[in-house]
Every structure is written in structure tokens, then in C-alpha cells.
Design a protein around this motif. Structure first.
Motif, PDB file in Angstrom:
ATOM      1  N   GLU A 109      -7.165   1.353   6.067  1.00 21.75           N
ATOM      2  CA  GLU A 109      -6.188   1.151   5.217  1.00 21.75           C
ATOM      3  C   GLU A 109      -4.709   0.664   5.734  1.00 21.75           C
ATOM      4  O   GLU A 109      -3.941  -0.114   5.399  1.00 21.75           O
ATOM      5  N   GLN A 134      -2.910  -3.150   5.697  1.00 20.53           N
ATOM      6  CA  GLN A 134      -1.347  -3.407   5.647  1.00 20.53           C
ATOM      7  C   GLN A 134      -0.509  -4.475   6.573  1.00 20.53           C
ATOM      8  O   GLN A 134       0.286  -5.344   5.927  1.00 20.53           O
ATOM      9  N   SER A 157       0.919  -1.241  -0.094  1.00 20.53           N
ATOM     10  CA  SER A 157      -0.120   0.137   0.072  1.00 20.53           C
ATOM     11  C   SER A 157       1.012   1.233  -0.010  1.00 20.53           C
ATOM     12  O   SER A 157       1.822   1.262   0.770  1.00 20.53           O
ATOM     13  N   TYR A 177      -3.319   8.015   5.203  1.00 22.46           N
ATOM     14  CA  TYR A 177      -4.083   6.594   5.684  1.00 22.46           C
ATOM     15  C   TYR A 177      -5.222   6.806   6.439  1.00 22.46           C
ATOM     16  O   TYR A 177      -5.356   7.425   7.471  1.00 22.46           O
ATOM     17  N   THR A 180      -2.501  -0.995  -3.454  1.00 22.34           N
ATOM     18  CA  THR A 180      -3.640   0.049  -3.139  1.00 22.34           C
ATOM     19  C   THR A 180      -2.840   1.263  -2.844  1.00 22.34           C
ATOM     20  O   THR A 180      -1.532   1.382  -2.496  1.00 22.34           O
ATOM     21  N   THR A 181      -3.768   2.149  -3.118  1.00 27.75           N
ATOM     22  CA  THR A 181      -2.988   3.666  -2.995  1.00 27.75           C
ATOM     23  C   THR A 181      -4.175   4.530  -2.054  1.00 27.75           C
ATOM     24  O   THR A 181      -5.414   4.248  -1.880  1.00 27.75           O
ATOM     25  N   THR A 182      -3.563   5.282  -1.225  1.00 26.22           N
ATOM     26  CA  THR A 182      -4.265   6.338  -0.553  1.00 26.22           C
ATOM     27  C   THR A 182      -5.099   7.423  -1.432  1.00 26.22           C
ATOM     28  O   THR A 182      -4.589   7.462  -2.321  1.00 26.22           O
TER      29      THR A 182
END
Length: 285
Positions: free
Chosen positions: A105, A109, A94, A101, A196-198
Motif C-alpha cells: 500500500e 501511493q 490513500s 500501511y 483506497t484505505t488501510t
């Protein structure tokens, strides 16, 4: 690097086995004649079992489900009678700045990268202790060498994995069980395409742009089979190291980071030493 002809085939339990490094580890072990339990969320028994007969057991497994992990390990031992090499390879990436975050999320991780490896380690240890042998390999990352912008939570999860694994290595040694931490650099896997990304905070846009320029100029990635060849050398060793760096870039970076830390410690030695002075215990303690 095949197993010597007079060696008894080993049994591997590999998580995250359906793709990337995990798949390369599975193929390398099978190519040398060993037996493999390939565990992954997306693995399909019908797709792989027929190609390797009874030397390969494919098990669908979500490593964040502790009960499912223990059941999978029990199935593996029932099928093959023992476990020799356990590779905690399952992991997720992530990316995002720490400020960005959400709680969900951040926890996600750790669920795979830390707790998944914890559950597998706990599940296999009773079997390895009973046979007084075995090698647990924890697949960490270059991100465990230091925290970097946009990979802070990923680094945090790998730092946690390594701290846990250092303790595990000392605890398991009493039962002749080996533990190694593998720290790979870049490999051509789907880790980045599946990450995944914030949700970006606009204030970090200039930093993101600078990071993209750095990555475009300095990214070095290799074929996963090279990591698999290194892993075979690791598990073949009679005296495997606690840590193994994979790749020239990560090797050089590890030494650079270590030297800079030592320089900083040395520069602040007077303050560090002045902060300790033994005194008698306060009254009433």
C-alpha cells in the motif's frame, strides 16, 4: 480566458485527463483553441476525438509504466510536432494511519504520485530541451504543506514530488524550460470516492471520529473549472512562480504553517546554532 487571436496554439500533454481536475484542464485548453494530448488509464479515443477533430489526441496510459510513458510522449510529438505545456496531474489518494500501511500500500501511493510524474518529466525533457522552451506543471496538493493524521503517506508522496520538482526547476532553467508546482485545496472530483484505505487499527478509532467531525465542519470544495482558469493564467505568465496555491483555505493554511515553523525555529535558535562549529578536517580525511 481564450488565447489571443494572433497567438500560435500550444500543445498540452495532460495526465489523469479523463476526470476531475485533469478533465477540466483538457476542456480549458481546448476551449481556447489549443491542442491537447489527453492521457489517462480510462480515456477512450473513440469517445473524445470526434468532438475536437485533430486538436485532441486521447492516449490510454498508465503513468507507472515507464516504457509506456516514453512511447506516449513520442506519439504525442510525432502527432503535433512539439510540446508546450506538460501537466503531471495523474494522482491517487490513500488514507490511513502510518502504522496501518502494508508495504504494498505504501509503495502504491508513490508509484503514481512520484514515479509517474518522474517518468513523464524524463520523457518530455529531451523534446523540451531541443526546442528550448516549455512549461512543466506538477499538480501537488494541500497535503504537501504538512503531514496530517490519516493522510501521511499521501503527504509523503507529495513532499517527494515537490522536492524532486524544485530540483527539476533549477536544472531545466538552463534550457529555458519553466517548472511550476500547483498546490490545490479541495475540488469536487472523484479523488475521495476513488481513494483506497488501510485496514483500521482499533486504537485509532477515537482519532478517526474526531477527524470526521473536523472534516464535516470545515470542508471547502470548489468547481474544477476554477482551478483550470488559474492554470491558464499560470501558463500564460512570462514569469510563472515555482509554487501556486489554489484556494483561500490552502492560502491561509500555507501562511499559518509557515509562521508556526518560523516561530519554532526562532525558539530553538540557540540550540541550532550551537550544533555547528567549524573545525579543521580530521587527520587522514
Amino acid at each position: 480566458m481564450p488565447t489571443p487571436s494572433d497567438a500560435t496554439p500550444r500543445t498540452w500533454f495532460i495526465t489523469g485527463a479523463s476526470r476531475g481536475l485533469g478533465r477540466a484542464f483538457v476542456d480549458a485548453a481546448l476551449d481556447r483553441g489549443d491542442r491537447v494530448v489527453a492521457a489517462a488509464r480510462t480515456v477512450t479515443p473513440d469517445d473524445v476525438d470526434a468532438r475536437h477533430g485533430d486538436r485532441l489526441l486521447a492516449l490510454p496510459l498508465d503513468v507507472t509504466d515507464r516504457a509506456a510513458v516514453f512511447a506516449a510522449v513520442a506519439t504525442a510529438v510525432e502527432r503535433f510536432g512539439r510540446l508546450d505545456v506538460v501537466v503531471n496531474n495523474a494522482g491517487t489518494l490513500s488514507m490511513g494511519m502510518i502504522e496501518e500501511y502494508t508495504e504494498a500500500e505504501a509503495r502504491a501511493q508513490f508509484e503514481v504520485n512520484v514515479f509517474g510524474a518522474l517518468w513523464v518529466s524524463q520523457a518530455v525533457l529531451p523534446h523540451l530541451r531541443a526546442q528550448r522552451s516549455g512549461h512543466i506543471v506538477q499538480v501537488s496538493s494541500i497535503a504537501a504543506l504538512a503531514g496530517f493524521p490519516s493522510t501521511g503517506m499521501y503527504s509523503a508522496s507529495k513532499f517527494a514530488l515537490e522536492g524532486m520538482s524544485e530540483a527539476l526547476a533549477m536544472e531545466a532553467a538552463a534550457f529555458d524550460i519553466k517548472v511550476s508546482i500547483v498546490q490545490p485545496g479541495g475540488y469536487w472530483t472523484d479523488l475521495y470516492t476513488s481513494m483506497t484505505t488501510t485496514t483500521p487499527v482499533e486504537a485509532y478509532a477515537p482519532l478517526r471520529a474526531e477527524l470526521e467531525r473536523q472534516w464535516a465542519a470545515g470542508s471547502v470544495d470548489s468547481e474544477p473549472r476554477l482551478a483550470a482558469e488559474a492554470l491558464l493564467q499560470l501558463v500564460d505568465s512570462d514569469d510563472p512562480p515555482l509554487r501556486l496555491l489554489l484556494g483561500s483555505m490552502v492560502y491561509d493554511l500555507a501562511f499559518d504553517i509557515s509562521r508556526r515553523r518560523m516561530d519554532t525555529w526562532a525558539g530553538w535558535e540557540r540550540v541550532s546554532r550551537a550544533a555547528e562549529q567549524a573545525v579543521a578536517a580530521p587527520a587522514g580525511t
